[in-house]
Write a protein that holds these residues in place. Sequence first.
Motif, PDB file in Angstrom:
ATOM      1  N   UNK A  16      -4.820  -2.351 -18.551  1.00  0.00           N
ATOM      2  CA  UNK A  16      -3.550  -1.981 -17.842  1.00  0.00           C
ATOM      3  C   UNK A  16      -3.910  -0.544 -16.679  1.00  0.00           C
ATOM      4  N   UNK A  17      -4.620   0.262 -17.413  1.00  0.00           N
ATOM      5  CA  UNK A  17      -4.546   1.543 -16.491  1.00  0.00           C
ATOM      6  C   UNK A  17      -5.368   0.707 -14.764  1.00  0.00           C
ATOM      7  N   UNK A  69      -5.063  -1.759 -12.967  1.00  0.00           N
ATOM      8  CA  UNK A  69      -3.786  -2.445 -12.934  1.00  0.00           C
ATOM      9  C   UNK A  69      -3.642  -2.659 -10.548  1.00  0.00           C
ATOM     10  N   UNK A  70      -3.335  -1.396 -10.775  1.00  0.00           N
ATOM     11  CA  UNK A  70      -2.859  -0.528  -9.464  1.00  0.00           C
ATOM     12  C   UNK A  70      -4.679  -1.114  -8.844  1.00  0.00           C
ATOM     13  N   UNK A  81      -4.507  -5.050  -7.699  1.00  0.00           N
ATOM     14  CA  UNK A  81      -3.471  -5.300  -7.368  1.00  0.00           C
ATOM     15  C   UNK A  81      -3.878  -5.438  -5.907  1.00  0.00           C
ATOM     16  N   UNK A  82      -4.590  -3.634  -5.421  1.00  0.00           N
ATOM     17  CA  UNK A  82      -4.095  -3.621  -4.461  1.00  0.00           C
ATOM     18  C   UNK A  82      -5.431  -4.457  -3.625  1.00  0.00           C
ATOM     19  N   UNK A  91      -1.675   0.018   4.075  1.00  0.00           N
ATOM     20  CA  UNK A  91      -0.815   0.695   2.259  1.00  0.00           C
ATOM     21  C   UNK A  91      -1.759   0.485   1.346  1.00  0.00           C
ATOM     22  N   UNK A  92      -2.256  -0.291   1.219  1.00  0.00           N
ATOM     23  CA  UNK A  92      -3.187  -0.842  -0.006  1.00  0.00           C
ATOM     24  C   UNK A  92      -4.128   0.695   0.127  1.00  0.00           C
ATOM     25  N   UNK A 132      -3.330   3.113  -0.954  1.00  0.00           N
ATOM     26  CA  UNK A 132      -3.661   3.524  -2.493  1.00  0.00           C
ATOM     27  C   UNK A 132      -4.228   3.590  -3.412  1.00  0.00           C
ATOM     28  N   UNK A 145      -5.633   6.882  -2.709  1.00  0.00           N
ATOM     29  CA  UNK A 145      -4.905   7.873  -3.695  1.00  0.00           C
ATOM     30  C   UNK A 145      -5.207   8.237  -5.544  1.00  0.00           C
ATOM     31  N   UNK A 146      -5.561   6.424  -6.128  1.00  0.00           N
ATOM     32  CA  UNK A 146      -5.961   6.055  -7.397  1.00  0.00           C
ATOM     33  C   UNK A 146      -7.660   6.950  -7.114  1.00  0.00           C
ATOM     34  N   UNK A 176      -7.005  10.627  -7.137  1.00  0.00           N
ATOM     35  CA  UNK A 176      -6.399  10.882  -9.236  1.00  0.00           C
ATOM     36  C   UNK A 176      -7.827  10.946 -10.171  1.00  0.00           C
ATOM     37  N   UNK A 177      -7.870   9.442 -10.026  1.00  0.00           N
ATOM     38  CA  UNK A 177      -8.943   9.439 -11.473  1.00  0.00           C
ATOM     39  C   UNK A 177      -9.786  10.309 -11.151  1.00  0.00           C
ATOM     40  N   UNK A 203      -9.350  13.641 -12.601  1.00  0.00           N
ATOM     41  CA  UNK A 203      -9.084  14.130 -13.876  1.00  0.00           C
ATOM     42  C   UNK A 203      -9.937  13.696 -14.800  1.00  0.00           C
TER      43      UNK A 203
END
Lengths: 228, 229
Positions: B176-177, B179-180, B183-184, B203-204, B207, B210-211, B214-215, B218
């Motif tokens: 679930x986490x 998914x981005x 999909x991209x 665009x893909x 994303x 960015x993903x 960010x991760x 984090x």
Amino acid sequence: MLKKILYSLTTVLLLVSIYLVFFYAPIPINPATAGGDPANFKIFYFHLPIAISAYLAFAIVFISSIMYLKTKEQKWDIRALSAAEVGVIFAFLTLASGSIWARSAWGAYWVTWDVRLNTSLVLFLIYISYLMVRQAVEEPEKRARLSAVFGIVGFLGVPLSFMSIRLWNKTTVHPIAELNYNTFSPLLTTLIINFAAFFLLLASLITLRIGIELLKEKGNELKRKQNI
Amino acid sequence: MKFLHIAWKDLKAEFRTKQMLNSMMIFAFLVIVIFSFAFGNEASIYVSVIDKKIVDLLAPGMLWIAFTFAGMLGLSRSFAGEKEDGCLEGLKLCPVDRSDIYNGKVISNAVLMFLMEITTIPVFVVLFSYEIKNIPGLLLVVLLGTLGFIFVGTLLSALTVNTRTREILLPVILFPVLLPVILSAVTATGVMLAAGSISEIAGELQILAIYDVIFFIVAQLVFEYTIED
């Protein structure tokens, strides 16, 4: 005392909101453009507040998770758990109410490529996983710590999922509410009262869930004392 | 740069037995073989309505299913191996930041996964007699997608290693986490396979980037909580 006021206020507001939706509120769409029976569009008054309440619940999980890792106080873990469980129910209700309505308006329960539908589904799945993490750990301290980490990671995944789904397919069949915010139309009044009712319902359910968890702890403590 | 030592230790141990790498490669190979049996000759049928062969529609999904499923095998062993003989305690006693353990693990996992991917793509090309049109673009997408997969996967692998049902729990909470990324990466791979240019998938790629960022950040912040006792 404060809790009693909260619970009774929730009950009253929910009853009022049901009355308003069925007997007072207008159909929130131009009947000419509606698919299916236009009266079905009244589910919008429940659907939107429930969906926003679910997002709110997951924001609480996120904040409580951060606070837990920061302070290591158990109350934050209990808050995160309670908000997550109630949030999952609200997320499920969003999907269910949306699907029931979609069957009438679009002729299908589910449209695979719609942005908002898929985002709500992902949200639901992430917090199901959150509950799975909690279930898989026995020790309370470790469970709180690990699920807090997942609560943070999962919440950050939601906006990214929304962006990627929107990029994947920009088209949405999901209606967007067009409200006239300047006047207090019956539509807006009903919507505001519904929002208040469901936010209070969310607060009541989370408070109740926290109460159950605190009682459980008290019970465990009494058991431990008995054994000694 | 201390994390390089941890990555080096992992890779050295892995290349002595090649247990993990072999399982991952063979598993990915088997996934592709199963797809080739399942779709058979119909995959090469040309559909005029969409101006594509059927395999063009299925290829990106097949590749990423093989990558993520095989990658999952590696991830679930990445920290599980450290549980034996108190290796994790040893790692924690190392005079390095906790996040260095994470960075080391990320590098060793990423190396294994890239090795698996560059052997899987040729297998796919052969079994479906497929022609990849934009190879540098495909490699860029695979690189960014894999990094996202590894950044989140390594963190959640450390998280699940302390749970009762770790091997089952990891895929359940990871997808679930993820998914981005999936999909991209699948959409972008589709464009790259069909001779699209990089600008079409800006665009893909955004994303995915960015993903990844960010991760990665984090994970640096929260990793220490996953292995603390």
